[in-house]
Scaffold this motif. Sequence first.
Motif, short mmCIF file in Angstrom:
data_model
loop_
_atom_site.label_atom_id
_atom_site.label_comp_id
_atom_site.label_asym_id
_atom_site.label_seq_id
_atom_site.Cartn_x
_atom_site.Cartn_y
_atom_site.Cartn_z
N ASP A 12 1.39 -3.13 8.31
CA ASP A 12 2.80 -3.11 7.93
C ASP A 12 3.16 -1.68 7.58
O ASP A 12 3.00 -1.23 6.46
CB ASP A 12 3.04 -4.04 6.74
CG ASP A 12 4.51 -4.15 6.35
OD1 ASP A 12 5.35 -3.54 7.06
OD2 ASP A 12 4.82 -4.81 5.35
N TYR A 61 -5.97 -9.82 8.93
CA TYR A 61 -5.25 -8.63 8.49
C TYR A 61 -4.06 -8.38 9.41
O TYR A 61 -3.99 -8.90 10.53
CB TYR A 61 -6.16 -7.39 8.51
CG TYR A 61 -6.25 -6.74 9.88
CD1 TYR A 61 -5.39 -5.69 10.24
CD2 TYR A 61 -7.17 -7.18 10.83
CE1 TYR A 61 -5.45 -5.11 11.49
CE2 TYR A 61 -7.23 -6.61 12.09
CZ TYR A 61 -6.37 -5.57 12.42
OH TYR A 61 -6.41 -5.01 13.67
N LYS A 69 0.73 0.28 5.46
CA LYS A 69 -0.01 -0.64 4.59
C LYS A 69 -0.93 -1.54 5.41
O LYS A 69 -0.59 -1.94 6.53
CB LYS A 69 0.95 -1.52 3.80
CG LYS A 69 1.91 -0.76 2.88
CD LYS A 69 1.19 -0.21 1.66
CE LYS A 69 2.19 0.38 0.68
NZ LYS A 69 1.53 0.90 -0.54
N LYS A 115 -2.35 -5.10 5.22
CA LYS A 115 -2.19 -6.38 4.56
C LYS A 115 -3.40 -7.26 4.91
O LYS A 115 -3.63 -7.56 6.08
CB LYS A 115 -0.90 -7.07 5.02
CG LYS A 115 0.37 -6.24 4.83
CD LYS A 115 0.81 -6.23 3.38
CE LYS A 115 2.18 -5.56 3.23
NZ LYS A 115 2.68 -5.63 1.85
N SER A 133 -2.47 -4.26 -1.04
CA SER A 133 -2.14 -3.67 0.26
C SER A 133 -2.47 -2.19 0.23
O SER A 133 -1.61 -1.34 -0.03
CB SER A 133 -0.65 -3.87 0.57
OG SER A 133 -0.32 -5.24 0.59
#
Length: 275
Positions: free
Chosen positions: A103, A100, A106, A108, A138
Amino acid sequence: MKFHLLLLPLALAACTAERPATPATDTPVPAAAQKTPVAASMVLDAATLGRYHWQLAEASDAYGAHIDALFARDDKPVQLDFADQRLSISNTCNLMNGGYRLDDDKLKIDSLQQTLMACADPKLAELDRAVSSRFEGSPRIRLTGSEEAPRLELTSEAGDKLVFAGEPTAASRYGGEGEQVFMEVAAQTVPCSHPLIPDKQCLQVRERTYRDDGTVAGEPGEWEPLYQEIEGYTHEAGVRNVLRLKRYQVANPPADGSSVAYVLDMVVESEQVAP
């Protein structure tokens, strides 16, 4: 009889949404409002996520309805753990994990993997599907609360909201990463003397040593009673286990307590022993 775990890639992209998307609104959202707020005393980063076990406390869909399928195990809520840039999901039928990264707001997630175990209970089989589908794409991530009582909120792309309560990891509680050790636990407990607990039963244990390739190194020592608990481990009479543990130094142990603490990392080997 021994049990071994086998990892199998879990293709999440093929899952479909269970409900229509929330209707769009024509009202513009100010750019400043699009940023996810974070508790002032905490920073949303890998280090903060890794200091806690995150246990599912609340779950509702985009329309506010409780998601019953995510609470199939009342005694063991779904748990997230973040370590070494990997997300692990436990207390499901099958363990799940994958890489993982964060972001902005988010989460990801790489393609999750899961152990290959048959889920005899239909509710547990549904739990695996219900969990994995909420981590597709996401999902938005938000950290609230304080270091003493943190809350992690995940919102799926379909609008489902999952709230996890943070519980400090052993490394956070004991102030270090600890030492990895292997310990074999005998199938049966033995009576042991304890000044405060009459008729106390202790685990019989002995340390085991393994080479880097996983083969056994040397011979195990003599069985000895363990006068303390192993955090996270529940012994089942008649079952011999080899455990991978973390051993921590306890800074200020109580007068009747141990200066070390053992915390279960994983069960390496398990065998039913005939009485």
